[in-house]
Design a protein around this motif. Structure first.
Motif, PDB file in Angstrom:
ATOM      1  N   THR A  18       0.902  -1.124   0.000  1.00  0.00           N
ATOM      2  CA  THR A  18       0.000   0.000   0.000  1.00  0.00           C
ATOM      3  C   THR A  18       0.926   1.154   0.000  1.00  0.00           C
ATOM      4  O   THR A  18       1.918   1.081   0.654  1.00  0.00           O
ATOM      5  CB  THR A  18      -0.822  -0.125   1.274  1.00  0.00           C
ATOM      6  N   ALA A  19       0.614   1.966  -0.537  1.00  0.00           N
ATOM      7  CA  ALA A  19       1.406   3.166  -0.492  1.00  0.00           C
ATOM      8  C   ALA A  19       0.539   4.351  -0.852  1.00  0.00           C
ATOM      9  O   ALA A  19      -0.605   4.210  -1.206  1.00  0.00           O
ATOM     10  CB  ALA A  19       2.580   3.020  -1.464  1.00  0.00           C
ATOM     11  N   GLY A  20       1.060   5.499  -0.770  1.00  0.00           N
ATOM     12  CA  GLY A  20       0.660   6.806  -1.108  1.00  0.00           C
ATOM     13  C   GLY A  20      -0.758   7.263  -1.323  1.00  0.00           C
ATOM     14  O   GLY A  20      -1.369   7.711  -0.405  1.00  0.00           O
ATOM     15  N   ALA A  21      -1.269   7.213  -2.511  1.00  0.00           N
ATOM     16  CA  ALA A  21      -2.396   8.038  -2.921  1.00  0.00           C
ATOM     17  C   ALA A  21      -3.754   7.653  -2.347  1.00  0.00           C
ATOM     18  O   ALA A  21      -4.659   8.463  -2.350  1.00  0.00           O
ATOM     19  CB  ALA A  21      -2.492   8.055  -4.450  1.00  0.00           C
ATOM     20  N   GLN A  22      -3.929   6.454  -1.851  1.00  0.00           N
ATOM     21  CA  GLN A  22      -5.181   6.043  -1.239  1.00  0.00           C
ATOM     22  C   GLN A  22      -6.345   6.122  -2.227  1.00  0.00           C
ATOM     23  O   GLN A  22      -7.263   6.911  -2.067  1.00  0.00           O
ATOM     24  CB  GLN A  22      -5.463   6.880   0.008  1.00  0.00           C
ATOM     25  N   THR A  23      -6.319   5.293  -3.253  1.00  0.00           N
ATOM     26  CA  THR A  23      -7.341   5.257  -4.278  1.00  0.00           C
ATOM     27  C   THR A  23      -8.423   4.261  -3.877  1.00  0.00           C
ATOM     28  O   THR A  23      -8.191   3.060  -3.871  1.00  0.00           O
ATOM     29  CB  THR A  23      -6.706   4.856  -5.624  1.00  0.00           C
ATOM     30  N   ALA A  24      -9.603   4.759  -3.513  1.00  0.00           N
ATOM     31  CA  ALA A  24     -10.665   3.916  -2.951  1.00  0.00           C
ATOM     32  C   ALA A  24     -11.241   2.941  -3.972  1.00  0.00           C
ATOM     33  O   ALA A  24     -11.508   3.292  -5.119  1.00  0.00           O
ATOM     34  CB  ALA A  24     -11.776   4.792  -2.394  1.00  0.00           C
ATOM     35  N   ILE A  25     -11.395   1.685  -3.524  1.00  0.00           N
ATOM     36  CA  ILE A  25     -12.080   0.638  -4.273  1.00  0.00           C
ATOM     37  C   ILE A  25     -13.020  -0.066  -3.298  1.00  0.00           C
ATOM     38  O   ILE A  25     -13.001   0.209  -2.103  1.00  0.00           O
ATOM     39  CB  ILE A  25     -11.088  -0.367  -4.910  1.00  0.00           C
ATOM     40  N   SER A  48      -1.696 -15.504 -10.216  1.00  0.00           N
ATOM     41  CA  SER A  48      -2.885 -14.845  -9.687  1.00  0.00           C
ATOM     42  C   SER A  48      -3.036 -15.234  -8.227  1.00  0.00           C
ATOM     43  O   SER A  48      -2.524 -16.266  -7.783  1.00  0.00           O
ATOM     44  CB  SER A  48      -4.139 -15.198 -10.490  1.00  0.00           C
ATOM     45  N   LYS A  49      -3.681 -14.356  -7.499  1.00  0.00           N
ATOM     46  CA  LYS A  49      -3.931 -14.632  -6.091  1.00  0.00           C
ATOM     47  C   LYS A  49      -5.217 -13.937  -5.680  1.00  0.00           C
ATOM     48  O   LYS A  49      -5.663 -12.985  -6.316  1.00  0.00           O
ATOM     49  CB  LYS A  49      -2.763 -14.189  -5.222  1.00  0.00           C
ATOM     50  N   LYS A  50      -5.795 -14.454  -4.606  1.00  0.00           N
ATOM     51  CA  LYS A  50      -7.000 -13.853  -4.049  1.00  0.00           C
ATOM     52  C   LYS A  50      -6.618 -13.131  -2.762  1.00  0.00           C
ATOM     53  O   LYS A  50      -5.840 -13.649  -1.964  1.00  0.00           O
ATOM     54  CB  LYS A  50      -8.056 -14.916  -3.774  1.00  0.00           C
ATOM     55  N   ILE A  51      -7.162 -11.922  -2.615  1.00  0.00           N
ATOM     56  CA  ILE A  51      -6.865 -11.084  -1.455  1.00  0.00           C
ATOM     57  C   ILE A  51      -8.187 -10.561  -0.903  1.00  0.00           C
ATOM     58  O   ILE A  51      -9.038 -10.098  -1.662  1.00  0.00           O
ATOM     59  CB  ILE A  51      -5.971  -9.892  -1.851  1.00  0.00           C
ATOM     60  N   CYS A  52      -8.343 -10.652   0.402  1.00  0.00           N
ATOM     61  CA  CYS A  52      -9.532 -10.114   1.056  1.00  0.00           C
ATOM     62  C   CYS A  52      -9.180  -8.743   1.634  1.00  0.00           C
ATOM     63  O   CYS A  52      -8.287  -8.627   2.475  1.00  0.00           O
ATOM     64  CB  CYS A  52      -9.995 -11.059   2.169  1.00  0.00           C
ATOM     65  N   LEU A  53      -9.851  -7.712   1.152  1.00  0.00           N
ATOM     66  CA  LEU A  53      -9.630  -6.350   1.647  1.00  0.00           C
ATOM     67  C   LEU A  53     -10.755  -5.952   2.586  1.00  0.00           C
ATOM     68  O   LEU A  53     -11.928  -5.959   2.201  1.00  0.00           O
ATOM     69  CB  LEU A  53      -9.586  -5.344   0.490  1.00  0.00           C
ATOM     70  N   ARG A  62      -3.233  -0.984  -2.108  1.00  0.00           N
ATOM     71  CA  ARG A  62      -3.068  -2.177  -1.269  1.00  0.00           C
ATOM     72  C   ARG A  62      -2.891  -3.431  -2.123  1.00  0.00           C
ATOM     73  O   ARG A  62      -2.225  -4.382  -1.731  1.00  0.00           O
ATOM     74  CB  ARG A  62      -4.265  -2.320  -0.326  1.00  0.00           C
ATOM     75  N   LEU A  63      -3.482  -3.439  -3.322  1.00  0.00           N
ATOM     76  CA  LEU A  63      -3.364  -4.586  -4.222  1.00  0.00           C
ATOM     77  C   LEU A  63      -2.092  -4.557  -5.063  1.00  0.00           C
ATOM     78  O   LEU A  63      -1.667  -5.579  -5.583  1.00  0.00           O
ATOM     79  CB  LEU A  63      -4.582  -4.652  -5.156  1.00  0.00           C
ATOM     80  N   LEU A  64      -1.486  -3.383  -5.209  1.00  0.00           N
ATOM     81  CA  LEU A  64      -0.373  -3.223  -6.151  1.00  0.00           C
ATOM     82  C   LEU A  64       0.996  -3.009  -5.520  1.00  0.00           C
ATOM     83  O   LEU A  64       2.005  -3.351  -6.133  1.00  0.00           O
ATOM     84  CB  LEU A  64      -0.658  -2.036  -7.083  1.00  0.00           C
ATOM     85  N   PHE A  65       1.063  -2.399  -4.337  1.00  0.00           N
ATOM     86  CA  PHE A  65       2.339  -1.995  -3.763  1.00  0.00           C
ATOM     87  C   PHE A  65       2.515  -2.531  -2.348  1.00  0.00           C
ATOM     88  O   PHE A  65       1.536  -2.827  -1.672  1.00  0.00           O
ATOM     89  CB  PHE A  65       2.454  -0.461  -3.730  1.00  0.00           C
TER      90      PHE A  65
END
Length: 148
Positions: A18-25, A48-53, A62-65
């Motif tokens: 997670t980092a920086g800009a906080q782009t809401a999804i 591929s992977k599954k992630i629970c946010l 959070r999904l990328l960094f």
């Protein structure tokens, strides 16, 4: 060169999570897919992977960094790019160390509340100056609520 490529892939895998800009999804279960190709390295299978946010961590970053703590721990620098509606642009730069090459990863991701797709440009350089370039195709989609 093969070992260098695998080390670069390991570093990129660390970077692309997670980092920086906080782009809401939307919170919930997400499936992310990454297909990375590096010059001079045998093609790697897509992963591929599954992630629970949870609601408090439902940001595209959070999904990328890595988390800000992980970025700091590895001496990396996260720089958000120009802000555009529906687009996340960012650069992550990490210095080389004895185990992994230095990596610069630039991403431009188009997203909605429930999906994303984009490209990451990668450049890995070891302490001797050997450089390998590559590209990652990144995508993800919300599958629904997190499993109980």
């Amino acid at each position: 060169m093969r070992f260098f490529g695998l080390s670069a892939f390991a570093a990129v895998s660390l970077i692309v999570a997670t980092a920086g800009a906080q782009t809401a999804i939307q919170a919930g279960e997400w499936e992310t897919t990454e297909k990375t190709t590096m010059e001079g390295v045998q093609p790697m299978p897509s992963s591929s992977k599954k992630i629970c946010l949870a609601a408090d961590e439902a940001q595209l970053e959070r999904l990328l960094f890595p988390t800000p703590d992980e970025i700091k721990q590895h001496g990396c620098k996260y720089e958000p790019g120009a802000k555009k509606a529906g687009v996340l642009a960012a650069t992550l730069t990490c210095p080389p160390n004895d185990q992994t090459p230095g990596v610069t990863a630039k991403a431009e991701i188009t997203y909605t509340q429930t999906s994303y797709q984009g490209i990451g440009q990668l450049e890995a350089a070891d302490k001797s100056g050997t450089t390998v370039k590559g590209k990652s195709e990144l995508s993800g989609k919300r599958l629904g609520d997190c499993p109980k």
